[in-house]
Design a protein around this motif. Structure first.
Motif, PDB file in Angstrom:
ATOM      1  N   ALA A   1      15.785  25.930   6.457  1.00 23.20           N
ATOM      2  CA  ALA A   1      16.174  26.776   5.339  1.00 23.20           C
ATOM      3  C   ALA A   1      17.541  26.375   4.779  1.00 23.20           C
ATOM      4  N   ILE A   2      18.512  26.195   5.658  1.00 17.49           N
ATOM      5  CA  ILE A   2      19.862  25.831   5.210  1.00 17.49           C
ATOM      6  C   ILE A   2      19.873  24.430   4.610  1.00 17.49           C
ATOM      7  N   HIS A   3      19.201  23.492   5.274  1.00 22.83           N
ATOM      8  CA  HIS A   3      19.157  22.124   4.763  1.00 22.83           C
ATOM      9  C   HIS A   3      18.433  22.074   3.421  1.00 22.83           C
ATOM     10  N   GLY A   4      17.353  22.834   3.308  1.00 22.55           N
ATOM     11  CA  GLY A   4      16.633  22.873   2.039  1.00 22.55           C
ATOM     12  C   GLY A   4      17.489  23.419   0.915  1.00 22.55           C
ATOM     13  N   LEU A   5      18.283  24.434   1.234  1.00 21.60           N
ATOM     14  CA  LEU A   5      19.189  24.988   0.228  1.00 21.60           C
ATOM     15  C   LEU A   5      20.211  23.949  -0.213  1.00 21.60           C
ATOM     16  N   ALA A   6      20.751  23.196   0.745  1.00 20.26           N
ATOM     17  CA  ALA A   6      21.705  22.139   0.403  1.00 20.26           C
ATOM     18  C   ALA A   6      21.045  21.081  -0.487  1.00 20.26           C
ATOM     19  N   THR A   7      19.793  20.759  -0.195  1.00 21.15           N
ATOM     20  CA  THR A   7      19.062  19.769  -0.987  1.00 21.15           C
ATOM     21  C   THR A   7      18.862  20.256  -2.419  1.00 21.15           C
ATOM     22  N   LEU A   8      18.511  21.526  -2.565  1.00 19.37           N
ATOM     23  CA  LEU A   8      18.320  22.090  -3.903  1.00 19.37           C
ATOM     24  C   LEU A   8      19.641  22.124  -4.674  1.00 19.37           C
ATOM     25  N   ARG A   9      20.734  22.411  -3.974  1.00 25.21           N
ATOM     26  CA  ARG A   9      22.042  22.383  -4.634  1.00 25.21           C
ATOM     27  C   ARG A   9      22.378  20.978  -5.109  1.00 25.21           C
ATOM     28  N   ALA A  10      22.062  19.989  -4.259  1.00 21.91           N
ATOM     29  CA  ALA A  10      22.328  18.598  -4.648  1.00 21.91           C
ATOM     30  C   ALA A  10      21.521  18.208  -5.881  1.00 21.91           C
TER      31      ALA A  10
ATOM     32  N   LEU B   1      27.574  10.781   1.590  1.00 20.58           N
ATOM     33  CA  LEU B   1      27.596  10.668   3.047  1.00 20.58           C
ATOM     34  C   LEU B   1      26.538  11.579   3.665  1.00 20.58           C
ATOM     35  N   TRP B   2      26.395  12.778   3.141  1.00 22.43           N
ATOM     36  CA  TRP B   2      25.376  13.717   3.631  1.00 22.43           C
ATOM     37  C   TRP B   2      23.973  13.132   3.441  1.00 22.43           C
ATOM     38  N   ARG B   3      23.711  12.508   2.289  1.00 25.76           N
ATOM     39  CA  ARG B   3      22.396  11.895   2.071  1.00 25.76           C
ATOM     40  C   ARG B   3      22.158  10.762   3.054  1.00 25.76           C
ATOM     41  N   LEU B   4      23.193   9.993   3.340  1.00 25.51           N
ATOM     42  CA  LEU B   4      23.056   8.908   4.309  1.00 25.51           C
ATOM     43  C   LEU B   4      22.728   9.450   5.693  1.00 25.51           C
ATOM     44  N   MET B   5      23.397  10.507   6.105  1.00 27.02           N
ATOM     45  CA  MET B   5      23.227  11.065   7.446  1.00 27.02           C
ATOM     46  C   MET B   5      21.846  11.660   7.666  1.00 27.02           C
ATOM     47  N   PHE B   6      21.265  12.218   6.597  1.00 24.29           N
ATOM     48  CA  PHE B   6      20.008  12.943   6.762  1.00 24.29           C
ATOM     49  C   PHE B   6      18.879  12.396   5.895  1.00 24.29           C
ATOM     50  N   GLY B   7      19.059  11.193   5.358  1.00 29.73           N
ATOM     51  CA  GLY B   7      18.031  10.577   4.545  1.00 29.73           C
ATOM     52  C   GLY B   7      16.850  10.096   5.375  1.00 29.73           C
TER      53      GLY B   7
ATOM     54  N   ARG C   1      31.449  13.295  12.622  1.00 29.69           N
ATOM     55  CA  ARG C   1      32.766  13.778  13.044  1.00 29.69           C
ATOM     56  C   ARG C   1      33.317  14.764  12.005  1.00 29.69           C
ATOM     57  N   ARG C   2      33.127  14.448  10.737  1.00 26.00           N
ATOM     58  CA  ARG C   2      33.602  15.352   9.683  1.00 26.00           C
ATOM     59  C   ARG C   2      32.804  16.646   9.677  1.00 26.00           C
ATOM     60  N   LEU C   3      31.492  16.541   9.832  1.00 28.48           N
ATOM     61  CA  LEU C   3      30.660  17.740   9.854  1.00 28.48           C
ATOM     62  C   LEU C   3      31.023  18.618  11.042  1.00 28.48           C
ATOM     63  N   GLU C   4      31.305  18.013  12.186  1.00 30.36           N
ATOM     64  CA  GLU C   4      31.687  18.787  13.364  1.00 30.36           C
ATOM     65  C   GLU C   4      32.978  19.556  13.110  1.00 30.36           C
TER      66      GLU C   4
ATOM     67  N   ALA D   1      29.472  26.482   6.048  1.00 37.16           N
ATOM     68  CA  ALA D   1      30.089  25.213   6.439  1.00 37.16           C
ATOM     69  C   ALA D   1      29.170  24.039   6.104  1.00 37.16           C
ATOM     70  N   TYR D   2      27.883  24.210   6.365  1.00 39.81           N
ATOM     71  CA  TYR D   2      26.946  23.123   6.070  1.00 39.81           C
ATOM     72  C   TYR D   2      26.865  22.876   4.563  1.00 39.81           C
ATOM     73  N   LEU D   3      26.789  23.932   3.778  1.00 39.25           N
ATOM     74  CA  LEU D   3      26.744  23.768   2.328  1.00 39.25           C
ATOM     75  C   LEU D   3      28.041  23.145   1.809  1.00 39.25           C
ATOM     76  N   ASP D   4      29.164  23.582   2.349  1.00 40.00           N
ATOM     77  CA  ASP D   4      30.458  23.034   1.911  1.00 40.00           C
ATOM     78  C   ASP D   4      30.520  21.530   2.186  1.00 40.00           C
ATOM     79  N   PHE D   5      30.042  21.113   3.358  1.00 37.74           N
ATOM     80  CA  PHE D   5      30.058  19.692   3.676  1.00 37.74           C
ATOM     81  C   PHE D   5      29.151  18.917   2.732  1.00 37.74           C
ATOM     82  N   ALA D   6      27.939  19.404   2.516  1.00 36.07           N
ATOM     83  CA  ALA D   6      26.998  18.714   1.634  1.00 36.07           C
ATOM     84  C   ALA D   6      27.536  18.641   0.206  1.00 36.07           C
ATOM     85  N   ASP D   7      28.224  19.700  -0.227  1.00 35.19           N
ATOM     86  CA  ASP D   7      28.810  19.704  -1.577  1.00 35.19           C
ATOM     87  C   ASP D   7      29.970  18.725  -1.678  1.00 35.19           C
ATOM     88  N   ALA D   8      30.788  18.657  -0.630  1.00 32.37           N
ATOM     89  CA  ALA D   8      31.996  17.831  -0.662  1.00 32.37           C
ATOM     90  C   ALA D   8      31.708  16.352  -0.436  1.00 32.37           C
ATOM     91  N   GLU D   9      30.677  16.040   0.353  1.00 31.85           N
ATOM     92  CA  GLU D   9      30.384  14.657   0.734  1.00 31.85           C
ATOM     93  C   GLU D   9      28.909  14.333   0.435  1.00 31.85           C
TER      94      GLU D   9
END
Length: 206
Positions: free
Chosen positions: A166-175, A110-116, A67-70, A99-107
């Motif tokens: 590509a976007i998800h991988g970038l978020a993972t590298l940022r994490a 929760l992001w790891r739980l959703m996509f683990g 819901r937050r990601l949406e 938006a995807y990077l902002d969510f992964a950075d902010a949460e």
């Protein structure tokens, strides 16, 4: 013997307090109901009155996460309104990546739980009802690129998978604090999305 009195909650407040405490945990995936009870200051049986199992709690949290990601994605563009032109179509994919990077950075927890790796069951149980699924945004953005002439071929499922990876991988590298992936989300997302455009056969804008 402790002098601290047990915390008292009004009806519904305990469930909300449990959810808030779980969302604040640095590692939601490894959180037990007993640990959660301790963090809120109640007994384990009190937690089980609201969540029959750890899995039930995690499903609830994953649903909250989507819901937050949406909300982040909805701020990028309105899925009910097609892009007006090629400029807007390009901008939509850019904003979606940010938006995807902002969510992964902010949460991050929760992001790891959703996509683990263990989250497939939680995701399938947290199905949105009456809401635009977050998975619909990327295909819509890619379809707009084709409809407005940015890319010649209709986007395929593999194209969507490529862009998403590509976007998800970038978020993972940022994490993981990989230097090349860090920096302002707008800048790193723009650089990556430009490469996605080229990979999909888009010409450079005039």
């Amino acid at each position: 013997m402790s002098n601290v009195a047990p915390r008292r909650f009004h009806h519904g407040d305990l469930r909300r307090a449990l959810i808030e405490a779980a969302l604040a945990a640095p590692d939601i995936e490894s959180l037990s109901l007993r640990q959660l009870a301790t963090s809120v200051g109640v007994s384990a049986p009190a937690v089980y009155r609201h969540f029959e199992s750890r899995e039930a709690l995690l499903i609830t949290l994953v649903d909250i996460g989507f819901r937050r990601l949406e909300t982040y994605f909805a701020n990028a563009f309105d899925p009910a309104r097609p892009a007006a032109d090629a400029v807007e179509a390009r901008a939509r994919l850019m904003r979606l990546g940010v938006a995807y990077l902002d969510f992964a950075d902010a949460e991050p927890a929760l992001w790891r739980l959703m996509f683990g790796v263990n989250a497939v069951g939680y995701r399938s149980a947290a199905v949105p009802d009456g809401r635009t699924a977050t998975y619909n945004y990327l295909p819509l953005a890619l379809q707009d690129l084709h409809r407005t002439g940015v890319i010649a071929a209709p986007p395929s499922e593999r194209d969507a998978l490529f862009a998403w990876s590509a976007i998800h991988g970038l978020a993972t590298l940022r994490a993981g604090a990989v230097t090349a992936a860090c920096g302002p989300a707008e800048e790193v997302a723009a650089s990556l999305v430009k490469r996605i455009f080229r990979a999909l056969g888009a010409a450079e804008p005039a």
